[in-house]
Design a protein around this motif. Structure first.
Motif, PDB file in Angstrom:
ATOM      1  N   ASP A  10       0.807  -1.223   0.000  1.00  0.00           N
ATOM      2  CA  ASP A  10       0.000   0.000   0.000  1.00  0.00           C
ATOM      3  C   ASP A  10       0.841   1.274   0.000  1.00  0.00           C
ATOM      4  OD1 ASP A  10      -2.469  -1.288  -0.017  1.00  0.00           O
ATOM      5  OD2 ASP A  10      -2.500  -1.470   2.160  1.00  0.00           O
ATOM      6  N   LEU A  13       2.585   3.160  -3.286  1.00  0.00           N
ATOM      7  CA  LEU A  13       1.790   3.931  -4.235  1.00  0.00           C
ATOM      8  C   LEU A  13       1.963   5.436  -4.000  1.00  0.00           C
ATOM      9  CD1 LEU A  13      -0.006   3.408  -6.626  1.00  0.00           C
ATOM     10  CD2 LEU A  13      -1.966   3.408  -5.125  1.00  0.00           C
ATOM     11  N   SER A  77      -7.981  -3.724   0.254  1.00  0.00           N
ATOM     12  CA  SER A  77      -8.584  -4.360  -0.913  1.00  0.00           C
ATOM     13  C   SER A  77     -10.054  -3.979  -0.990  1.00  0.00           C
ATOM     14  CB  SER A  77      -8.443  -5.885  -0.836  1.00  0.00           C
ATOM     15  OG  SER A  77      -9.189  -6.386   0.245  1.00  0.00           O
ATOM     16  N   SER A  85      -5.687  -5.934 -11.144  1.00  0.00           N
ATOM     17  CA  SER A  85      -5.331  -5.131  -9.981  1.00  0.00           C
ATOM     18  C   SER A  85      -5.379  -3.642 -10.313  1.00  0.00           C
ATOM     19  CB  SER A  85      -3.925  -5.502  -9.519  1.00  0.00           C
ATOM     20  OG  SER A  85      -3.445  -4.560  -8.590  1.00  0.00           O
ATOM     21  N   ASP A  86      -6.204  -2.904  -9.567  1.00  0.00           N
ATOM     22  CA  ASP A  86      -6.277  -1.454  -9.763  1.00  0.00           C
ATOM     23  C   ASP A  86      -4.981  -0.773  -9.344  1.00  0.00           C
ATOM     24  OD1 ASP A  86      -8.880  -1.547 -10.760  1.00  0.00           O
ATOM     25  OD2 ASP A  86      -9.771  -1.294  -8.774  1.00  0.00           O
ATOM     26  N   HIS A  87      -4.348  -1.273  -8.279  1.00  0.00           N
ATOM     27  CA  HIS A  87      -3.072  -0.710  -7.848  1.00  0.00           C
ATOM     28  C   HIS A  87      -2.024  -0.833  -8.952  1.00  0.00           C
ATOM     29  CE1 HIS A  87      -4.611  -0.701  -3.716  1.00  0.00           C
ATOM     30  NE2 HIS A  87      -3.559   0.014  -3.381  1.00  0.00           N
ATOM     31  N   CYS A 119       3.814  -4.411  -6.493  1.00  0.00           N
ATOM     32  CA  CYS A 119       3.044  -5.561  -6.984  1.00  0.00           C
ATOM     33  C   CYS A 119       3.445  -6.838  -6.264  1.00  0.00           C
ATOM     34  CB  CYS A 119       3.236  -5.702  -8.493  1.00  0.00           C
ATOM     35  SG  CYS A 119       2.440  -4.378  -9.424  1.00  0.00           S
ATOM     36  N   ARG A 122       1.689  -6.788  -3.042  1.00  0.00           N
ATOM     37  CA  ARG A 122       0.268  -7.119  -3.174  1.00  0.00           C
ATOM     38  C   ARG A 122       0.056  -8.636  -3.220  1.00  0.00           C
ATOM     39  NH1 ARG A 122      -3.043  -3.304  -1.860  1.00  0.00           N
ATOM     40  NH2 ARG A 122      -4.677  -4.111  -3.180  1.00  0.00           N
TER      41      ARG A 122
END
Length: 138
Positions: A10, A13, A77, A85-87, A119, A122
């Motif tokens: 997280d 980003l 999430s 994945s939006d991230h 990633c 994640r």
């Protein structure tokens, strides 16, 4: 270890977004801003809409990895299956936007390394599968 994974998943980003914001505001020549901003905005909207269309048509998994294991998610999430994945999509979009604007290799490459770390975080946080990540980056 869980804190590090959560930070990767997280927290990375934020620096990716700050770098992109800096480049897109202060490194774009005034005379080219309208042209570059409209192209970047259309690319972002198009990629997001395409990702949502693909996710509406095809979902490889109905449950996220943490839901299958019956544990709490190791990162934030949304309540959806997670593909793509939006991230990953947003971070890769920002990296490509910086590359498009600067045509440099060093800064976008550094951002790409951050994207790969995010990633990886994640996946380690059990929020996404590797396929979710690849789908978001594509």
């Amino acid at each position: 270890m869980q804190t590090l994974i959560s930070l990767l998943a997280d927290g990375l980003l934020l620096p990716i977004g700050v770098i992109a914001l800096y480049v897109l505001i202060w490194r774009v020549p005034r005379s080219r801003r309208y042209d570059l901003y409209t192209r970047i905005m259309m690319a972002g909207i198009s990629s997001y809409l395409l990702a949502k269309l693909v996710s509406a048509v095809w979902q490889p998994e109905k449950l996220r990895p943490f839901e299958k294991l019956g544990i709490d998610a190791g990162a934030s999430s949304l309540n959806n299956p997670g593909f793509p994945s939006d991230h990953a999509l947003f971070a890769m979009f920002l990296t490509l936007a910086v590359w498009y604007v600067t045509r440099s290799r060093t800064l976008p490459l550094a951002m790409f390394v951050l994207v790969l770390l995010m990633c990886t975080g994640r996946v380690l946080a059990l929020v996404h599968t590797p396929l979710d990540i690849v789908g978001g980056m594509a």
